[in-house]
Design a protein around this motif. Structure first.
Motif, PDB file in Angstrom:
ATOM      1  N   GLU A 140     -86.790  39.520 -14.712  1.00 51.22           N
ATOM      2  CA  GLU A 140     -88.297  39.228 -14.969  1.00 51.22           C
ATOM      3  C   GLU A 140     -88.773  40.518 -15.851  1.00 51.22           C
ATOM      4  O   GLU A 140     -89.321  40.035 -16.667  1.00 51.22           O
ATOM      5  CB  GLU A 140     -88.666  39.374 -13.357  1.00 51.22           C
ATOM      6  CG  GLU A 140     -90.484  38.875 -14.029  1.00 51.22           C
ATOM      7  CD  GLU A 140     -90.558  39.647 -12.764  1.00 51.22           C
ATOM      8  OE1 GLU A 140     -92.161  40.284 -12.506  1.00 51.22           O
ATOM      9  OE2 GLU A 140     -90.698  39.665 -11.090  1.00 51.22           O
ATOM     10  N   GLN A 141     -88.023  42.009 -16.077  1.00 48.78           N
ATOM     11  CA  GLN A 141     -88.576  42.773 -16.422  1.00 48.78           C
ATOM     12  C   GLN A 141     -87.871  42.002 -18.204  1.00 48.78           C
ATOM     13  O   GLN A 141     -88.875  42.542 -18.907  1.00 48.78           O
ATOM     14  CB  GLN A 141     -87.844  43.367 -16.398  1.00 48.78           C
ATOM     15  CG  GLN A 141     -88.277  44.450 -14.493  1.00 48.78           C
ATOM     16  CD  GLN A 141     -87.932  44.223 -13.610  1.00 48.78           C
ATOM     17  OE1 GLN A 141     -86.917  42.582 -14.116  1.00 48.78           O
ATOM     18  NE2 GLN A 141     -87.692  44.046 -12.905  1.00 48.78           N
ATOM     19  N   GLU A 161     -91.077  49.458 -17.822  1.00 47.31           N
ATOM     20  CA  GLU A 161     -89.945  48.220 -16.702  1.00 47.31           C
ATOM     21  C   GLU A 161     -88.315  48.581 -16.988  1.00 47.31           C
ATOM     22  O   GLU A 161     -87.608  48.475 -16.130  1.00 47.31           O
ATOM     23  CB  GLU A 161     -91.568  47.190 -16.505  1.00 47.31           C
ATOM     24  CG  GLU A 161     -92.639  47.024 -15.969  1.00 47.31           C
ATOM     25  CD  GLU A 161     -92.400  47.738 -14.776  1.00 47.31           C
ATOM     26  OE1 GLU A 161     -91.912  47.254 -13.417  1.00 47.31           O
ATOM     27  OE2 GLU A 161     -93.776  48.063 -14.569  1.00 47.31           O
ATOM     28  N   ALA A 210     -87.079  51.283 -16.686  1.00 47.71           N
ATOM     29  CA  ALA A 210     -86.786  51.428 -15.124  1.00 47.71           C
ATOM     30  C   ALA A 210     -85.633  50.437 -14.326  1.00 47.71           C
ATOM     31  O   ALA A 210     -84.376  51.162 -13.645  1.00 47.71           O
ATOM     32  CB  ALA A 210     -88.133  51.274 -14.280  1.00 47.71           C
ATOM     33  N   VAL A 211     -85.033  49.453 -14.532  1.00 44.89           N
ATOM     34  CA  VAL A 211     -84.302  48.863 -14.190  1.00 44.89           C
ATOM     35  C   VAL A 211     -82.814  49.356 -15.087  1.00 44.89           C
ATOM     36  O   VAL A 211     -81.967  49.118 -14.399  1.00 44.89           O
ATOM     37  CB  VAL A 211     -84.456  47.305 -14.536  1.00 44.89           C
ATOM     38  CG1 VAL A 211     -82.354  46.327 -14.634  1.00 44.89           C
ATOM     39  CG2 VAL A 211     -85.688  46.393 -14.661  1.00 44.89           C
ATOM     40  N   LEU A 249     -95.537  48.849 -21.750  1.00 43.88           N
ATOM     41  CA  LEU A 249     -95.926  48.985 -20.065  1.00 43.88           C
ATOM     42  C   LEU A 249     -94.783  47.821 -19.739  1.00 43.88           C
ATOM     43  O   LEU A 249     -93.972  48.284 -18.374  1.00 43.88           O
ATOM     44  CB  LEU A 249     -96.738  48.416 -19.845  1.00 43.88           C
ATOM     45  CG  LEU A 249     -98.233  49.464 -20.150  1.00 43.88           C
ATOM     46  CD1 LEU A 249     -99.013  48.645 -19.158  1.00 43.88           C
ATOM     47  CD2 LEU A 249     -98.398  50.425 -18.482  1.00 43.88           C
ATOM     48  N   ALA A 250     -94.163  46.889 -20.411  1.00 44.26           N
ATOM     49  CA  ALA A 250     -92.972  45.481 -20.186  1.00 44.26           C
ATOM     50  C   ALA A 250     -91.313  46.396 -20.522  1.00 44.26           C
ATOM     51  O   ALA A 250     -90.668  46.440 -19.786  1.00 44.26           O
ATOM     52  CB  ALA A 250     -92.612  44.273 -21.108  1.00 44.26           C
TER      53      ALA A 250
END
Length: 118
Positions: free
Chosen positions: A19-20, A91, A94-95, A87-88
């Motif tokens: 999704e990210q 994310e 982070a993954v 912002l994406a």
């Protein structure tokens, strides 16, 4: 013998389906459709790379450069499409950080197995 690269290629394929990642891909496409956003982001990115190169080579950043960098970053972040993309990207980062921490666990365990000197 284990071929880790087969597993890495599978991980890459799976990562692209997260999704990210798909959210980042979508936001990048939205930026690419907007000439103003492309120009803002291009300027922002060039500025970032220039500052990183100077810092890596040990050069001091001038007050003017720091102010320009701050203003460029503010302008980029005020653009809705660029802000959504950034912002994406956070994310996705982070993954990637989670993946890195999982991969590094066995190495860390090896170092942790060394007893403390007393």
């Amino acid at each position: 013998m284990v071929n880790i690269y087969d597993d890495l290629n599978k991980l890459e394929a799976t990562f692209r389906k997260t999704e990210q990642f798909t959210a980042l891909e979508f936001t990048i496409e939205e930026v690419k459709k907007d000439a103003d956003a492309v120009a803002l982001f291009s300027n922002f990115r060039k500025m970032q790379l220039t500052l990183q190169e100077k810092q890596a080579s040990g050069e001091e950043l001038s007050e003017e450069e720091l102010q320009y960098a701050q203003k460029t970053a503010q302008l980029a972040q005020q653009n809705e499409k660029i802000n959504a993309m950034l912002l994406a990207e956070m994310e996705v980062s982070a993954v990637i950080n989670e993946i890195t921490s999982v991969i590094i666990k066995p190495v860390q365990a090896l170092y942790d197995s060394i007893p403390d000197a007393e």
